[in-house]
Design a protein around this motif. Structure first.
Motif, PDB file in Angstrom:
ATOM      1  N   LYS A   1     -14.005-147.269 -17.595  1.00  0.00           N
ATOM      2  CA  LYS A   1     -14.551-146.285 -16.667  1.00  0.00           C
ATOM      3  C   LYS A   1     -14.077-144.875 -17.045  1.00  0.00           C
ATOM      4  CE  LYS A   1     -14.880-145.534 -11.712  1.00  0.00           C
ATOM      5  NZ  LYS A   1     -14.424-145.968 -10.405  1.00  0.00           N
ATOM      6  N   TRP A   2     -12.824-144.753 -17.462  1.00  0.00           N
ATOM      7  CA  TRP A   2     -12.284-143.450 -17.838  1.00  0.00           C
ATOM      8  C   TRP A   2     -12.945-142.935 -19.106  1.00  0.00           C
ATOM      9  CZ3 TRP A   2     -10.044-143.078 -22.593  1.00  0.00           C
ATOM     10  CH2 TRP A   2      -9.618-144.265 -23.187  1.00  0.00           C
ATOM     11  N   MET A   3     -13.319-143.865 -19.999  1.00  0.00           N
ATOM     12  CA  MET A   3     -13.964-143.455 -21.248  1.00  0.00           C
ATOM     13  C   MET A   3     -15.340-142.831 -20.965  1.00  0.00           C
ATOM     14  SD  MET A   3     -14.548-145.783 -24.565  1.00  0.00           S
ATOM     15  CE  MET A   3     -13.929-145.138 -26.082  1.00  0.00           C
ATOM     16  N   ALA A   4     -16.067-143.409 -20.029  1.00  0.00           N
ATOM     17  CA  ALA A   4     -17.365-142.857 -19.656  1.00  0.00           C
ATOM     18  C   ALA A   4     -17.197-141.474 -19.029  1.00  0.00           C
ATOM     19  CB  ALA A   4     -18.073-143.794 -18.683  1.00  0.00           C
ATOM     20  N   ALA A   5     -16.139-141.302 -18.242  1.00  0.00           N
ATOM     21  CA  ALA A   5     -15.891-140.000 -17.626  1.00  0.00           C
ATOM     22  C   ALA A   5     -15.538-138.953 -18.679  1.00  0.00           C
ATOM     23  CB  ALA A   5     -14.766-140.116 -16.591  1.00  0.00           C
TER      24      ALA A   5
ATOM     25  N   ILE B   1     -19.819-134.137 -22.935  1.00  0.00           N
ATOM     26  CA  ILE B   1     -21.244-133.810 -23.060  1.00  0.00           C
ATOM     27  C   ILE B   1     -21.577-132.598 -22.203  1.00  0.00           C
ATOM     28  CG2 ILE B   1     -23.565-134.624 -22.492  1.00  0.00           C
ATOM     29  CD1 ILE B   1     -22.637-137.413 -23.422  1.00  0.00           C
ATOM     30  N   LEU B   2     -21.018-132.545 -21.001  1.00  0.00           N
ATOM     31  CA  LEU B   2     -21.256-131.407 -20.114  1.00  0.00           C
ATOM     32  C   LEU B   2     -20.740-130.105 -20.730  1.00  0.00           C
ATOM     33  CD1 LEU B   2     -22.386-130.800 -17.275  1.00  0.00           C
ATOM     34  CD2 LEU B   2     -20.046-130.993 -16.458  1.00  0.00           C
ATOM     35  N   VAL B   3     -19.564-130.141 -21.327  1.00  0.00           N
ATOM     36  CA  VAL B   3     -19.004-128.945 -21.969  1.00  0.00           C
ATOM     37  C   VAL B   3     -19.843-128.532 -23.176  1.00  0.00           C
ATOM     38  CG1 VAL B   3     -17.007-128.100 -23.284  1.00  0.00           C
ATOM     39  CG2 VAL B   3     -16.661-129.287 -21.126  1.00  0.00           C
ATOM     40  N   VAL B   4     -20.303-129.506 -23.953  1.00  0.00           N
ATOM     41  CA  VAL B   4     -21.148-129.195 -25.116  1.00  0.00           C
ATOM     42  C   VAL B   4     -22.463-128.574 -24.657  1.00  0.00           C
ATOM     43  CG1 VAL B   4     -22.466-130.238 -27.002  1.00  0.00           C
ATOM     44  CG2 VAL B   4     -20.085-130.888 -26.645  1.00  0.00           C
ATOM     45  N   LEU B   5     -23.075-129.113 -23.618  1.00  0.00           N
ATOM     46  CA  LEU B   5     -24.327-128.546 -23.107  1.00  0.00           C
ATOM     47  C   LEU B   5     -24.125-127.127 -22.576  1.00  0.00           C
ATOM     48  CD1 LEU B   5     -25.909-131.624 -21.282  1.00  0.00           C
ATOM     49  CD2 LEU B   5     -26.658-130.559 -23.429  1.00  0.00           C
ATOM     50  N   LEU B   6     -23.027-126.914 -21.883  1.00  0.00           N
ATOM     51  CA  LEU B   6     -22.709-125.586 -21.379  1.00  0.00           C
ATOM     52  C   LEU B   6     -22.557-124.600 -22.542  1.00  0.00           C
ATOM     53  CD1 LEU B   6     -21.635-123.789 -18.888  1.00  0.00           C
ATOM     54  CD2 LEU B   6     -19.407-124.379 -19.830  1.00  0.00           C
ATOM     55  N   THR B   7     -21.857-125.016 -23.581  1.00  0.00           N
ATOM     56  CA  THR B   7     -21.654-124.153 -24.741  1.00  0.00           C
ATOM     57  C   THR B   7     -22.969-123.880 -25.459  1.00  0.00           C
ATOM     58  OG1 THR B   7     -19.426-125.063 -24.991  1.00  0.00           O
ATOM     59  CG2 THR B   7     -20.342-123.881 -26.875  1.00  0.00           C
ATOM     60  N   LEU B   8     -23.792-124.907 -25.627  1.00  0.00           N
ATOM     61  CA  LEU B   8     -25.085-124.708 -26.281  1.00  0.00           C
ATOM     62  C   LEU B   8     -25.999-123.784 -25.490  1.00  0.00           C
ATOM     63  CD1 LEU B   8     -25.860-128.318 -27.568  1.00  0.00           C
ATOM     64  CD2 LEU B   8     -25.237-126.314 -28.940  1.00  0.00           C
TER      65      LEU B   8
ATOM     66  N   ALA C   1     -12.193-124.583 -23.205  1.00  0.00           N
ATOM     67  CA  ALA C   1     -11.290-125.636 -23.693  1.00  0.00           C
ATOM     68  C   ALA C   1     -10.194-125.936 -22.677  1.00  0.00           C
ATOM     69  CB  ALA C   1     -10.676-125.219 -25.021  1.00  0.00           C
ATOM     70  N   MET C   2      -9.664-124.902 -22.043  1.00  0.00           N
ATOM     71  CA  MET C   2      -8.639-125.130 -21.024  1.00  0.00           C
ATOM     72  C   MET C   2      -9.206-125.886 -19.824  1.00  0.00           C
ATOM     73  SD  MET C   2      -6.555-121.524 -21.238  1.00  0.00           S
ATOM     74  CE  MET C   2      -5.840-121.729 -19.640  1.00  0.00           C
ATOM     75  N   GLY C   3     -10.415-125.555 -19.422  1.00  0.00           N
ATOM     76  CA  GLY C   3     -11.059-126.271 -18.315  1.00  0.00           C
ATOM     77  C   GLY C   3     -11.332-127.724 -18.662  1.00  0.00           C
ATOM     78  N   TRP C   4     -11.791-127.956 -19.900  1.00  0.00           N
ATOM     79  CA  TRP C   4     -12.046-129.332 -20.345  1.00  0.00           C
ATOM     80  C   TRP C   4     -10.745-130.130 -20.365  1.00  0.00           C
ATOM     81  CZ3 TRP C   4     -10.418-131.943 -24.801  1.00  0.00           C
ATOM     82  CH2 TRP C   4     -11.049-133.162 -25.033  1.00  0.00           C
TER      83      TRP C   4
ATOM     84  N   LEU D   1      -7.020-134.162 -18.018  1.00  0.00           N
ATOM     85  CA  LEU D   1      -5.707-134.462 -17.436  1.00  0.00           C
ATOM     86  C   LEU D   1      -5.828-134.965 -16.010  1.00  0.00           C
ATOM     87  CD1 LEU D   1      -3.463-131.556 -18.752  1.00  0.00           C
ATOM     88  CD2 LEU D   1      -3.203-133.990 -19.228  1.00  0.00           C
ATOM     89  N   LEU D   2      -6.726-134.375 -15.242  1.00  0.00           N
ATOM     90  CA  LEU D   2      -6.902-134.822 -13.857  1.00  0.00           C
ATOM     91  C   LEU D   2      -7.519-136.215 -13.774  1.00  0.00           C
ATOM     92  CD1 LEU D   2      -8.007-131.525 -12.101  1.00  0.00           C
ATOM     93  CD2 LEU D   2      -5.876-132.786 -11.773  1.00  0.00           C
ATOM     94  N   LEU D   3      -8.240-136.624 -14.807  1.00  0.00           N
ATOM     95  CA  LEU D   3      -8.749-138.002 -14.836  1.00  0.00           C
ATOM     96  C   LEU D   3      -7.613-139.007 -14.969  1.00  0.00           C
ATOM     97  CD1 LEU D   3     -11.896-137.852 -17.115  1.00  0.00           C
ATOM     98  CD2 LEU D   3     -11.807-138.537 -14.734  1.00  0.00           C
ATOM     99  N   PHE D   4      -6.662-138.680 -15.839  1.00  0.00           N
ATOM    100  CA  PHE D   4      -5.561-139.608 -16.094  1.00  0.00           C
ATOM    101  C   PHE D   4      -4.419-139.472 -15.094  1.00  0.00           C
ATOM    102  CE2 PHE D   4      -7.570-139.334 -20.323  1.00  0.00           C
ATOM    103  CZ  PHE D   4      -7.822-140.683 -20.500  1.00  0.00           C
ATOM    104  N   PHE D   5      -4.198-138.271 -14.576  1.00  0.00           N
ATOM    105  CA  PHE D   5      -3.124-138.010 -13.618  1.00  0.00           C
ATOM    106  C   PHE D   5      -3.700-137.321 -12.389  1.00  0.00           C
ATOM    107  CE2 PHE D   5      -1.386-137.501 -17.954  1.00  0.00           C
ATOM    108  CZ  PHE D   5      -0.537-138.598 -17.976  1.00  0.00           C
ATOM    109  N   PRO D   6      -4.339-138.082 -11.489  1.00  0.00           N
ATOM    110  CA  PRO D   6      -5.003-137.444 -10.340  1.00  0.00           C
ATOM    111  C   PRO D   6      -4.032-136.788  -9.353  1.00  0.00           C
ATOM    112  CG  PRO D   6      -5.185-139.833 -10.219  1.00  0.00           C
ATOM    113  CD  PRO D   6      -4.551-139.505 -11.533  1.00  0.00           C
ATOM    114  N   ASP D   7      -2.754-137.148  -9.396  1.00  0.00           N
ATOM    115  CA  ASP D   7      -1.774-136.560  -8.484  1.00  0.00           C
ATOM    116  C   ASP D   7      -1.098-135.333  -9.086  1.00  0.00           C
ATOM    117  OD1 ASP D   7      -2.308-138.518  -6.609  1.00  0.00           O
ATOM    118  OD2 ASP D   7      -0.798-139.870  -7.428  1.00  0.00           O
TER     119      ASP D   7
END
Length: 77
Positions: free
Chosen positions: A2-6, A12-19, A41-44, A49-55
């Motif tokens: 599930k984390w891999m899909a996220a 993909i969202l960052v790449v689309l935003l950049t394009l 890059a910092m936002g990505w 990080l928030l995916l892996f460490f939500p707290d």
């Protein structure tokens, strides 16, 4: 998995935003492009990080920890 899909979805969202945004910037705007890449890059990275460490503490909690002792010192005087 599930984390891999996220992670893939965020990437993909960052790449689309950049394009979408990159062609709108003038070719000679080096500083603006550098700032765009850095902030994106910092936002990505923060999103990953928030995916892996939500707290993970937020920026306001970090500022509180940094400036609370200073605030106490200023109140005493």
């Amino acid at each position: 998995m599930k984390w891999m899909a996220a992670v893939i979805g965020l990437t993909i969202l960052v790449v689309l935003l950049t394009l979408y945004e990159w062609p709108k910037m003038d070719q000679h705007q080096k500083k603006e492009k550098t700032a765009f890449v850095t902030i994106t890059a910092m936002g990505w990275l923060l999103a990953i990080l928030l995916l892996f460490f939500p707290d993970l503490p937020g920026p306001t909690q970090m500022i509180d920890k940094l400036f609370k002792p200073l605030g106490r010192m200023l109140e005493k005087k």
